[in-house]
Design a protein around this motif. Structure first.
Motif, PDB file in Angstrom:
ATOM      1  N   LEU A  48       0.822  -1.214   0.000  1.00  0.00           N
ATOM      2  CA  LEU A  48       0.000   0.000   0.000  1.00  0.00           C
ATOM      3  C   LEU A  48       0.856   1.264   0.000  1.00  0.00           C
ATOM      4  O   LEU A  48       0.333   2.369  -0.012  1.00  0.00           O
ATOM      5  CB  LEU A  48      -0.956   0.009   1.201  1.00  0.00           C
ATOM      6  N   GLY A  49       2.179   1.099   0.018  1.00  0.00           N
ATOM      7  CA  GLY A  49       3.071   2.246  -0.083  1.00  0.00           C
ATOM      8  C   GLY A  49       3.571   2.786   1.234  1.00  0.00           C
ATOM      9  O   GLY A  49       4.208   3.830   1.274  1.00  0.00           O
ATOM     10  N   GLY A  50       3.289   2.101   2.316  1.00  0.00           N
ATOM     11  CA  GLY A  50       3.752   2.564   3.618  1.00  0.00           C
ATOM     12  C   GLY A  50       5.152   2.058   3.914  1.00  0.00           C
ATOM     13  O   GLY A  50       5.650   1.157   3.241  1.00  0.00           O
ATOM     14  N   PRO A  51       5.793   2.632   4.914  1.00  0.00           N
ATOM     15  CA  PRO A  51       7.140   2.178   5.275  1.00  0.00           C
ATOM     16  C   PRO A  51       7.075   0.817   5.973  1.00  0.00           C
ATOM     17  O   PRO A  51       6.071   0.481   6.604  1.00  0.00           O
ATOM     18  CB  PRO A  51       7.625   3.258   6.243  1.00  0.00           C
ATOM     19  N   SER A  52       8.152   0.074   5.866  1.00  0.00           N
ATOM     20  CA  SER A  52       8.227  -1.189   6.592  1.00  0.00           C
ATOM     21  C   SER A  52       8.406  -0.879   8.074  1.00  0.00           C
ATOM     22  O   SER A  52       8.706   0.259   8.458  1.00  0.00           O
ATOM     23  CB  SER A  52       9.393  -2.028   6.083  1.00  0.00           C
ATOM     24  N   ILE A  53       8.237  -1.883   8.896  1.00  0.00           N
ATOM     25  CA  ILE A  53       8.378  -1.680  10.328  1.00  0.00           C
ATOM     26  C   ILE A  53       9.796  -1.213  10.657  1.00  0.00           C
ATOM     27  O   ILE A  53       9.992  -0.308  11.459  1.00  0.00           O
ATOM     28  CB  ILE A  53       8.005  -2.962  11.100  1.00  0.00           C
ATOM     29  N   SER A  54      10.796  -1.816   9.996  1.00  0.00           N
ATOM     30  CA  SER A  54      12.181  -1.403  10.265  1.00  0.00           C
ATOM     31  C   SER A  54      12.424   0.031   9.791  1.00  0.00           C
ATOM     32  O   SER A  54      13.113   0.801  10.464  1.00  0.00           O
ATOM     33  CB  SER A  54      13.173  -2.364   9.613  1.00  0.00           C
ATOM     34  N   ASP A  55      11.854   0.406   8.628  1.00  0.00           N
ATOM     35  CA  ASP A  55      11.975   1.795   8.163  1.00  0.00           C
ATOM     36  C   ASP A  55      11.312   2.750   9.148  1.00  0.00           C
ATOM     37  O   ASP A  55      11.836   3.824   9.445  1.00  0.00           O
ATOM     38  CB  ASP A  55      11.334   1.967   6.785  1.00  0.00           C
ATOM     39  N   TYR A  56      10.166   2.352   9.653  1.00  0.00           N
ATOM     40  CA  TYR A  56       9.444   3.183  10.616  1.00  0.00           C
ATOM     41  C   TYR A  56      10.286   3.392  11.874  1.00  0.00           C
ATOM     42  O   TYR A  56      10.392   4.510  12.377  1.00  0.00           O
ATOM     43  CB  TYR A  56       8.101   2.541  10.967  1.00  0.00           C
ATOM     44  N   GLU A  57      10.897   2.319  12.365  1.00  0.00           N
ATOM     45  CA  GLU A  57      11.727   2.425  13.565  1.00  0.00           C
ATOM     46  C   GLU A  57      12.940   3.323  13.316  1.00  0.00           C
ATOM     47  O   GLU A  57      13.315   4.113  14.178  1.00  0.00           O
ATOM     48  CB  GLU A  57      12.170   1.037  14.043  1.00  0.00           C
ATOM     49  N   LYS A  58      13.539   3.210  12.121  1.00  0.00           N
ATOM     50  CA  LYS A  58      14.674   4.074  11.775  1.00  0.00           C
ATOM     51  C   LYS A  58      14.245   5.535  11.738  1.00  0.00           C
ATOM     52  O   LYS A  58      14.945   6.417  12.246  1.00  0.00           O
ATOM     53  CB  LYS A  58      15.264   3.672  10.420  1.00  0.00           C
ATOM     54  N   LEU A  59      13.099   5.793  11.119  1.00  0.00           N
ATOM     55  CA  LEU A  59      12.595   7.163  11.038  1.00  0.00           C
ATOM     56  C   LEU A  59      12.272   7.720  12.423  1.00  0.00           C
ATOM     57  O   LEU A  59      12.523   8.890  12.714  1.00  0.00           O
ATOM     58  CB  LEU A  59      11.357   7.222  10.147  1.00  0.00           C
TER      59      LEU A  59
END
Length: 102
Positions: A48-59
């Motif tokens: 759906l175009g959202g960040p992955s969980i790991s990307d979210y944690e990095k952000l």
């Protein structure tokens, strides 16, 4: 409006806005995956175009780091302004500022 008509109205809204079609495509893609992902939710988020969980944690970590840097810079700015005001005030009261009547 009774409960059934609310449900039907909401279903029509989801269908007309393309949500049902999009979700169906994502779920079909998940179904057709030979090697099922360990996290179905992350798979759906990525499709759906959202960040992955790991990307979210990095952000999230980057945001925290930037907030700390911002707070430090803001304090430095306040201190610099305070020092500037002190210099201005001391200069205004100094005898060598040209206002000694000469």
């Amino acid at each position: 409006m009774d409960r059934e008509s609310k449900k039907e109205s909401f279903r029509k809204y989801l269908e007309s806005s393309g949500v049902l079609d999009t979700l169906t495509k994502v779920l079909v893609a998940l179904y057709e995956e030979n090697d099922k992902p360990s996290s179905a939710v992350e798979f759906v988020q990525q499709k759906l175009g959202g960040p992955s969980i790991s990307d979210y944690e990095k952000l999230k970590a980057e945001k925290l780091d930037l907030q700390l840097k911002y707070n430090e810079l803001l304090e430095t700015h306040k201190e610099t302004n305070r020092q500037l005001e002190e210099l201005k005030n001391s200069k205004n009261g100094a005898p060598w500022n040209g206002d000694n009547g000469c």
